[in-house]
Design a protein around this motif. Structure first.
Motif: not given
Length: 451
Positions: A290-306
């Protein structure tokens, strides 16, 4: 009907329309006939009012209405047929607007300003580099997630004695300086508060060891300095809080303590499906997932921003700014000031540029969202909503009904389509750019987000 377009520059144009009598005469006549069927007037039977009287009463307003309809229809048809893409909507040209004599004119001329959508290309390749962060999982994340679950599934239990930050329910009675009940004083029954929010440590100490039906005299202003909170506890208006005598007696009627949930098979079956998790080791693995999925979502959000920043910087998109500012004023019915527009326009412009870039990628690469994908998303969203309330074993028909209800709302349906198109656009960008993978701690990642 005669329509011509004159380009002012690459981003602005003027649309000129000439409406002749033959364009609107029959439509006006037909509408007058329909009006006549329903007009009620003393001295005439329904539908028998003379046509001349109906025309005199309603002819001008019908003429205006029909010409406006013709203008709207013909502009839309012209833009479609000529494949002219515009931003916003056509606006009446302020410089050429003239007084119209609706009673005597038979030919009408109008001019509208157009904001033209810009022409540009979106070229993405491996030479475009976008960072992709892999946030590292640590023991603290696992512990905090378990703690959150323990609190989320915890319960309130009645206890006999106050030992810490229990929740109390009881009655307030106002007292004088000698501790005597004021017969005409303020009283409030069945008030509840948590000792955790009490601000004065000395007063808090007075409650330690107390039991049901015990009484405590204290200064409520010191214990609860927030006026809204105190007004609610004493059931009085906020403006009275500052003028009342603050000495009160609280009689304890109920003591409750929050108990965190214990991690056992009963809780595991409630959190997940039955017999999926059997022990703490398996529970920890689930938490890690669950933590991994949540962190991947955060990472995905940052990827979209960048990724957005990268493309916004690379792709040059020019906009008809002055036209768009006028259009924003028009659609807000002049309830927005020029100062507000100047302040908020840069963000509006950035969002519009990004939307145009997305639309260009969708068109150039033939990206599609199918109806089945929309239904699947709605079902997944429904399941997520139920799980937020601790419901994991939801019948399929209930999920389907919830999802169908969501899709019956056109605004919600459009939001889902937009969301899925955006996801596919970013998936396509990820395939084309070079992702610069970087491992990072959550603390450093959060600092990047703040920056």
């Amino acid at each position: 009907m005669n329509i011509t377009k004159e380009n002012t520059n690459e981003l602005n144009a003027v649309l000129k329309l000439k409406v002749e009598q033959e364009d609107y005469a029959q439509r006006v006549e037909n509408t007058l006939k329909e009006y006549r069927k329903n007009v009620k007037m003393p001295g005439f039977r329904p539908g028998k009012v003379p046509a001349g009287i109906v025309k005199k009463l309603y002819g001008r307003s019908i003429l205006v209405e029909e010409i406006n309809k013709i203008i709207s229809e013909e502009i839309s048809k012209y833009l479609t047929n000529e494949k002219i893409k515009i931003l916003g909507e056509p606006l009446p040209n302020e410089n050429t607007s003239r007084e119209i004599d609706w009673d005597n004119q038979t030919t009408f001329e109008f001019e509208f300003d157009l904001g033209l959508a810009p022409e540009f290309e979106v070229n993405i390749s491996s030479r475009d580099k976008v960072p992709l962060y892999e946030i590292q999982i640590d023991d603290q994340m696992i512990s905090e997630t378990k703690e959150n679950y323990a609190r989320r599934f915890g319960t309130m239990l009645k206890v006999e004695e106050i030992t810490g930050n229990e929740i109390l329910k009881g009655d307030f009675r106002q007292v004088d300086k000698n501790g005597e009940i004021l017969e005409e004083g303020i009283s409030a029954e069945s008030s509840s508060f948590s000792l955790e929010v009490m601000k004065d440590k000395d007063i808090l100490h007075l409650f330690k060891g107390k039991r049901v039906d015990n009484e405590v005299d204290f200064n409520v202003r010191k214990a609860f300095p927030n006026d809204n909170e105190l007004a609610s506890l004493l059931n009085i208006s906020k403006d009275k809080v500052s003028v009342i005598s603050p000495d009160f007696r609280f009689t304890i009627r109920e003591i409750s303590s929050f108990q965190k949930a214990e991690f056992n098979t009963e809780l595991f079956d409630m959190m997940y499906e039955k017999d999926v998790v059997h022990n703490d080791e398996e529970f920890t693995e689930k938490i890690k997932e669950e933590v991994k999925r949540r962190l991947e979502q955060n990472s995905e959000y940052k990827f979209k921003v960048d990724a957005r920043k990268t493309l916004m910087k690379k792709v040059k998109v020019s906009l008809p700014s002055e036209f768009l500012k006028k259009w924003i004023t028009a659609i807000n019915k002049k309830e927005i000031t020029s100062e507000q527009i100047e302040k908020e326009y840069p963000k509006f412009e950035d969002d519009l540029k990004w939307q145009l870039i997305q639309d260009k990628i969708i068109k150039d690469h033939n990206i599609r969202v199918e109806e089945g994908e929309v239904k699947d998303f709605a079902r997944s969203y429904a399941l997520l909503q139920f799980r937020q309330y601790g419901l994991t074993d939801v019948p399929e028909d209930q999920l389907t009904n919830y999802a169908n209800g969501l899709l019956s709302n056109e605004d919600e349906k459009k939001r889902i389509y937009d969301r899925l198109y955006e996801e596919k656009v970013f998936d396509h960008i990820r395939e084309l750019v070079k992702t610069d993978k970087k491992k990072i701690t959550l603390e450093k990642f959060n600092k990047l987000l703040d920056d």
